[in-house]
Write an enzyme that holds these catalytic residues in place. Structure first.
Site: not given
Ligand code: NAD
Ligand code: 6OD
Length: 486
Positions: A178, A288, A390
């Site tokens: 998804k 992130c 964040e």
């Molecule tokens: P988000 O949590 O809003 O959405 C992520 C995904 O989850 C989307 O596909 C969304 O449609 C889905 N989603 C939302 N609510 C849901 C539910 N109740 N059930 C199932 N699916 C659901 O995140 P975002 O805004 O797309 O991305 C930004 C966030 O992601 C930031 O907090 C960032 O730090 C984090 N992030 C973390 C990493 C990591 O590796 N730790 C990497 C990239 C992004």
């Molecule tokens: O480099 C990766 O494998 C990874 N998971 C990066 C995450 C980036 C977050 O925005």
């Protein structure tokens, strides 16, 4: 107008409800596509297709053949590099220079690397004595977990999706992905690649939609899904964990961060400025692992603030294909409103705005985009929401520190625990401080330098579990012990 459909059992399908949602360009707000929103029926069909693949040709395929297919997927992504690049850039507005160096190459590499890892992992075996003297041999078989639900964010769409799909398929699972509602294109395009290289139908499926009461929730609550891997916000992770509790499904979570950068006075100054600028502003701060809190040792604090200001002000916003573009837009107007709310909070709390703090003036055609200025503050108390929460924008608060102990205390004073970047030429100090920071990844004199064999993930509110190298196999397989009496 581009139409984006779901990819189920090897075919591109519209949702039976006829429901759609819009895909808009972050560059100018223009409508660039219409996406078919999967309902329960499509999620059901995708999970059924994945289960079918597991009991069909995919499960019978030996590892060598499976890995050949994953190499072919990587090669085909590279062959269609420009298609993937165009799709990713259209959805995100990010500079071509960034997407062509990071997003798309990593999209391909994620398939190659995990095919290699899977091929080289040894089997565990123990010989044991038995009372009758004949003995027994135990060995552990790695078996796929089954159907994996893959829920993805929008900031690095192809990279983060394939980072999960690569190892999941290498381990013999089938997936239902998804993608984020903001970035539906590259996951869909990957469906064409899967068909082209001959990945069996049903192994890779894509359903489009939102989170709650939409495809995301339908997928994570679906009893036919054996495990869920999720990258996104910590709050969303909490909701998904509740959904996964039904049926006791395993989860792997990569969540939010509020990462610290620590710059010691003995650093290579220019390299540190360059590194922190990347960590704070790359991908318009939507990484992130990005650094929104920077602690700089007092003797170089003023000079560092001035140098980072110069760097931030040199980042020209502009069109993705323009080679002089230094920064793209945020993903959406909604996200810009969130980031701007923190810019306002910082001002209200009395921050000194070193640079930025608002919306840049853009030429008429780009005026409807979600542009934002790279922003640097100083002077906020550590209790400020700007320092604790964040933001996920191109911004950083800079504060001075005195000595290693204070740097460690400040860096650890957060509910998150994803990454830290440390800048020093004293290697003994680098090792000492790295051991004391409560995060999943510490970078020393670098940032976002990735060896895909290493463990990746976060502590505290930043995640559950580690992926990367053999650690991905821990999540995407189960071990079955076989005890053979000799
Ligand atoms: P988000 O949590 O809003 O959405 C992520 C995904 O989850 C989307 O596909 C969304 O449609 C889905 N989603 C939302 N609510 C849901 C539910 N109740 N059930 C199932 N699916 C659901 O995140 P975002 O805004 O797309 O991305 C930004 C966030 O992601 C930031 O907090 C960032 O730090 C984090 N992030 C973390 C990493 C990591 O590796 N730790 C990497 C990239 C992004
Ligand atoms: O480099 C990766 O494998 C990874 N998971 C990066 C995450 C980036 C977050 O925005």
């Amino acid at each position: 107008m581009k139409e984006i459909w779901n990819f189920i059992d090897g075919a591109f399908v519209r949702a039976s409800s006829g429901r759609t949602f819009e895909n808009r360009s972050p560059l100018d707000g223009r409508l660039i596509g219409v996406v078919s929103e999967a309902g329960r029926a499509e999620v059901d069909a995708a999970v059924r297709a994945a289960r079918g693949a597991l009991s069909g040709p995919w499960s019978g395929m030996d590892l060598a053949k499976r890995c050949e297919l994953l190499y072919a997927v990587a090669d085909e992504i590279n062959r269609r590099f420009d298609d993937f690049l165009q799709a990713e850039v259209a959805d995100t507005g990010k500079p071509v220079s960034l997407a062509s160096h990071i997003d798309i190459p990593r999209g391909a590499a994620n398939f190659k690397v995990f095919a290699d890892v899977m091929k080289s992992v040894p089997a565990e075996a123990f010989q044991m004595a038995t009372p009758d003297g004949t003995g027994a041999l135990n060995y552990a078989l790695r078996v796929p977990k089954g159907v994996i639900g893959v829920i993805c964010p929008w900031n690095l769409p192809l990279l983060l999706m394939t980072w999960k799909v690569g190892p999941a398929l290498a381990c013999g699972n089938a997936v239902v992905v998804k993608p984020s509602e903001e970035t539906p294109s590259t996951a869909t395009l990957l469906g064409e690649v899967m068909n082209k290289v001959g990945v069996p139908k049903g192994v890779y499926n894509v359903v489009h939609g939102f989170g709650p009461d939409s495809a995301g929730e339908f997928l994570t609550r679906h009893p036919g899904v054996n495990a869920i891997t999720f990258t996104g916000e910590t709050r969303t992770g909490e909701a998904i964990m509740k959904a996964a509790a039904d049926g006791v499904r395993a989860v792997s979570f990569e969540l939010g961060g509020k990462n610290a950068g620590i710059v010691f006075a003995d650093c290579d100054f220019d390299a540190a400025v360059e590194g922190i600028a990347r960590a704070a502003f790359a991908n318009c701060g939507q990484v992130c692992l990005g650094t929104e809190r920077v602690y700089v040792e007092r003797p170089i604090f003023e000079r560092f603030v001035a140098a980072l200001k110069t760097k931030a002000e040199s980042m020209k916003p502009g069109r993705p294909e323009d080679k002089t573009t230094g920064i793209g837009p945020l993903i959406s107007q909604e996200h810009r409103n969130k980031v701007l709310s923190y810019y306002k909070k910082a001002a209200a709390e009395g921050a000194t705005v070193i640079t930025g703090g608002g919306i840049p003036g853009m030429e008429d055609e780009l005026a409807g985009g979600s542009w934002i200025q790279p922003t640097i503050w100083t002077g906020l108390p550590e209790t400020s929401a700007v320092i604790r929460e964040e933001i996920f924008g191109p911004c950083a608060h800079l504060a001075p520190f005195d000595g290693e102990d204070e740097a460690v205390r400040l860096a650890n004073d957060t509910p998150y625990g994803l990454a830290t970047t440390i800048w020093t030429t004293n290697l003994a100090r680098a090792h000492r401080v790295s051991a004391k920071i409560d995060v999943g990844i510490v970078w020393v004199n670098c940032w976002f330098l990735r060896d895909l064999r290493t463990p990746f993930g976060g502590s505290k509110h930043s995640g559950i579990g580690r992926e990367g190298g053999v650690h991905s196999l821990e999540f995407y397989t189960e071990l079955r012990n076989v005890c053979v009496k000799l």
